[in-house]
Design an enzyme around this catalytic site. Structure first.
Site, short mmCIF file in Angstrom:
data_model
loop_
_atom_site.label_atom_id
_atom_site.label_comp_id
_atom_site.label_asym_id
_atom_site.label_seq_id
_atom_site.Cartn_x
_atom_site.Cartn_y
_atom_site.Cartn_z
N PRO A 17 49.44 38.71 35.43
CA PRO A 17 48.23 38.05 35.92
C PRO A 17 47.66 36.98 34.97
O PRO A 17 46.62 36.42 35.24
CB PRO A 17 47.24 39.20 36.12
CG PRO A 17 47.75 40.32 35.30
CD PRO A 17 49.23 40.12 35.11
N TYR A 73 38.57 31.98 28.19
CA TYR A 73 39.62 32.72 27.51
C TYR A 73 39.24 32.78 26.03
O TYR A 73 39.09 31.74 25.39
CB TYR A 73 40.97 32.00 27.64
CG TYR A 73 41.45 31.84 29.08
CD1 TYR A 73 41.92 32.92 29.79
CD2 TYR A 73 41.46 30.58 29.69
CE1 TYR A 73 42.37 32.78 31.10
CE2 TYR A 73 41.92 30.43 31.00
CZ TYR A 73 42.37 31.53 31.69
OH TYR A 73 42.83 31.39 32.98
N TYR A 94 48.43 25.11 36.12
CA TYR A 94 47.40 26.13 36.28
C TYR A 94 46.96 26.21 37.74
O TYR A 94 46.76 27.29 38.30
CB TYR A 94 46.23 25.76 35.38
CG TYR A 94 45.16 26.81 35.19
CD1 TYR A 94 45.48 28.09 34.76
CD2 TYR A 94 43.81 26.49 35.38
CE1 TYR A 94 44.48 29.03 34.56
CE2 TYR A 94 42.82 27.42 35.18
CZ TYR A 94 43.16 28.69 34.77
OH TYR A 94 42.17 29.62 34.56
N LYS A 105 48.64 33.86 39.46
CA LYS A 105 49.55 33.27 40.45
C LYS A 105 49.97 34.25 41.55
O LYS A 105 50.49 33.84 42.58
CB LYS A 105 50.85 32.80 39.76
CG LYS A 105 50.66 31.70 38.74
CD LYS A 105 50.56 30.37 39.42
CE LYS A 105 50.44 29.25 38.41
NZ LYS A 105 49.48 28.24 38.80
N HIS A 131 36.19 25.71 41.83
CA HIS A 131 36.14 25.94 40.38
C HIS A 131 37.17 25.06 39.69
O HIS A 131 38.35 25.12 40.02
CB HIS A 131 36.44 27.42 40.11
CG HIS A 131 36.14 27.82 38.70
ND1 HIS A 131 37.00 27.55 37.67
CD2 HIS A 131 35.07 28.42 38.15
CE1 HIS A 131 36.45 27.99 36.54
NE2 HIS A 131 35.29 28.52 36.81
P1 RFL Z 1 49.88 44.03 47.57
O1 RFL Z 1 48.56 43.34 47.65
O2 RFL Z 1 50.11 44.98 46.45
O3 RFL Z 1 50.07 44.80 48.96
C1 RFL Z 1 51.17 45.67 49.17
C2 RFL Z 1 50.71 46.74 50.13
O4 RFL Z 1 51.82 47.58 50.45
C3 RFL Z 1 51.33 48.91 50.58
N1 RFL Z 1 52.46 49.84 50.44
C4 RFL Z 1 52.99 50.55 51.46
N2 RFL Z 1 52.66 50.64 52.75
C5 RFL Z 1 53.40 51.46 53.55
N3 RFL Z 1 54.45 52.20 53.08
C6 RFL Z 1 54.81 52.13 51.78
N4 RFL Z 1 55.86 52.85 51.34
C7 RFL Z 1 54.08 51.28 50.91
N5 RFL Z 1 54.16 50.97 49.59
C8 RFL Z 1 53.19 50.10 49.34
C9 RFL Z 1 50.30 49.01 49.48
O5 RFL Z 1 49.36 50.06 49.72
C10 RFL Z 1 49.64 47.64 49.54
O6 RFL Z 1 48.49 47.60 50.36
O7 RFL Z 1 51.10 43.01 47.56
P2 RFL Z 1 51.22 41.49 48.10
O8 RFL Z 1 50.78 41.39 49.52
O9 RFL Z 1 52.56 41.08 47.72
O10 RFL Z 1 50.12 40.67 47.28
C11 RFL Z 1 50.27 40.52 45.88
C12 RFL Z 1 48.88 40.40 45.23
O11 RFL Z 1 48.09 41.50 45.63
C13 RFL Z 1 49.01 40.36 43.69
O12 RFL Z 1 50.07 39.50 43.31
C14 RFL Z 1 47.72 39.81 43.04
O13 RFL Z 1 46.65 40.68 43.24
C15 RFL Z 1 47.97 39.59 41.56
N6 RFL Z 1 46.73 39.23 40.84
C16 RFL Z 1 46.23 37.97 40.90
N7 RFL Z 1 46.86 37.01 41.64
C17 RFL Z 1 46.32 35.77 41.76
O14 RFL Z 1 46.92 34.91 42.45
N8 RFL Z 1 45.14 35.42 41.13
C18 RFL Z 1 44.44 36.33 40.37
O15 RFL Z 1 43.36 35.99 39.87
C19 RFL Z 1 44.99 37.66 40.23
N9 RFL Z 1 44.34 38.62 39.51
C20 RFL Z 1 46.05 40.23 40.13
C21 RFL Z 1 44.84 39.89 39.47
C22 RFL Z 1 46.56 41.55 40.05
C23 RFL Z 1 45.89 42.49 39.31
N10 RFL Z 1 46.46 43.79 39.19
C24 RFL Z 1 46.72 44.57 40.37
C25 RFL Z 1 47.46 43.90 38.18
C26 RFL Z 1 44.16 40.86 38.76
C27 RFL Z 1 44.69 42.17 38.65
C28 RFL Z 1 43.93 43.20 37.88
#
Ligand code: RFL
Length: 396
Positions: free
Chosen positions: A298, A206, A393, A302, A76
């Protein structure tokens, strides 16, 4: 609680950060345990990110973790901006460093990473919450685990990795004064929507509107992510399917640009656009990676990308320490990650200001809205701004 098990690396959290770290450690034949409080089904269905930068795809590729992504991911390289003065497209794949994203839903990547980790002989405990961490300033940290049936046990290791997000346990275990947490709410809240519907446009779109921002991002041929700026504190349940499609239609100016492809709303959640950075990202034998180390709004997609690159940096440092008795990578782990984190924060903040006008009325708000418009015009017309946008970006 007595120690009942030993491993080398304790990893809390099975998101992109914990799973990439676990896979890279297994590839180096280092034993580790990943502890995840949710079920496997839950983490494999949790829709979040989707846009992966080429540097991140390279990390996954180099480590044998990109098979699914290459089979089903879509390249993309275009995004569009809509506003009261029309629409313009930026073909960012032809600007800046001429790089494109790969669109691959985060939950699919997570499912691939879990399968690969298990194939590599990895040990992962789903439905198990880490309730406390001990001995982080000594040479044998440990974690207390509680399973869903209430059974508790303690695992000790040589190092611990907090990959459990901003609301996990690891950040809270850093003693007061060991790290400074920098936080900011950007004054904007989004209703994040996943729709069971094909993308309505070919590009990320956007839309800037006086009623607030609206965004459109493809996830797959049948699922599309939309965002709507909403007042802070709004309950997602207040937004019926019909109200969502109606508001998206208004802000996306479907009267001028054609209708949206509607479908049932699979998920709706509000997200306060905020940032948080822990400086440093380490304390004793505890190292933070992913959202635990730094949360990013978000707006520039990133978060998952940063999670994967910090996990790779940590995996290399831990492997050097354990396999070659070289501690230098661990000692400078934070210093290696923080410049990239702040750079991403800066661009994400720039995007927040590009996409959102102030909700308020009055002279100051009107001035800020006109500045926002000038910023969009400059992005539409100036090649130097377009190159800046494209490079940041897609870059990480
Ligand atoms: P995660 O994916 O939140 O995973 C953390 C895990 O830890 C678990 N956990 C525990 N486990 C055991 N004991 C505990 N005490 C615990 N406490 C927590 C949780 O259940 C979970 O499974 O963190 P990680 O690995 O650092 O990854 C980060 C990403 O998931 C996050 O930054 C992205 O999803 C952000 N984000 C986006 N990032 C992008 O690069 N491109 C995107 O297009 C994008 N879109 C988004 C997004 C985040 C969004 N939300 C959640 C605000 C869109 C949305 C809606």
């Amino acid at each position: 609680m007595p120690v009942s098990e030993r491993t080398r690396i304790l990893i809390v959290g099975a998101g992109p950060a914990g799973l990439v770290l676990g896979n890279l450690l297994r590839a180096a034949d280092i034993t580790c345990v990943i502890v995840e409080r949710q079920s496997r089904a839950h983490v494999e269905q949790r829709g979040r990110a989707g846009f992966l930068a080429p540097d991140v795809v390279r990390v996954l590729d180099e480590n044998g973790l990109a098979k699914g992504l290459h089979a089903a991911g879509q390249l993309h390289g275009t995004c569009a901006f809509r506003g009261e003065h029309g629409q313009f497209e930026l073909n960012y794949g032809e600007l800046g460093q001429r790089q494109v994203h790969t669109v691959y839903p985060q939950q699919q990547l997570v499912a691939d990473l879990i399968a690969e980790f298990l194939d590599r002989g990895g040990d992962i405990r789903f439905g198990t919450t880490v309730t406390a961490m001990h001995g982080l300033d000594g040479d044998s940290p440990s974690i207390d685990c509680r399973e869903t049936d209430g059974r508790t046990y303690r695992i000790s290791g040589e190092y611990a990795a907090g990959c459990d997000g901003q609301h996990g346990v690891a950040l809270r275990q850093m003693p007061a004064g060991a790290a400074q947490g920098f936080r900011r709410y950007h004054g904007v809240t989004w209703l994040a929507i996943l729709a069971q519907a094909p993308p309505s446009m070919t590009a990320v779109t956007y839309a800037v509107h006086d009623r607030g921002f609206a965004g459109h991002m493809a996830r797959s041929a049948t699922v599309t992510r939309y965002y709507l700026q909403v007042p802070r504190g709004e309950a997602p349940g207040d937004w019926s399917d019909a109200r969502i499609w109606d508001e998206l239609g208004t802000r996306m100016r479907t009267g001028e640009y054609g209708p949206l492809r509607e479908g049932p709303i699979l998920e709706r959640a509000t997200v306060d656009l905020s940032s948080a950075v822990s400086v440093p990202m380490q304390y004793g034998r505890l190292f933070l990676a992913g959202d635990a180390a730094g949360l990013i709004s978000p707006s520039a997609a990133k978060g998952a990308n940063l999670a994967i690159v910090t996990a790779r940096t940590l995996a290399v440092a831990l492997t050097d320490a354990l396999a070659r008795d070289d501690q230098r990578g661990l000692a400078r782990y934070s210093d290696a990650c923080l410049p990239r984190m702040w750079h991403a924060q800066e661009f994400s903040h720039w995007m927040v200001n590009l996409l959102h006008g102030p909700a308020a009325d009055g002279e100051d708000a009107a001035f800020m809205r006109l500045l926002q418009r000038a910023r969009l015009v400059s992005l539409r017309d100036l090649r130097s701004h377009q190159d800046y946008f494209a490079e940041n970006y897609v870059g990480i």
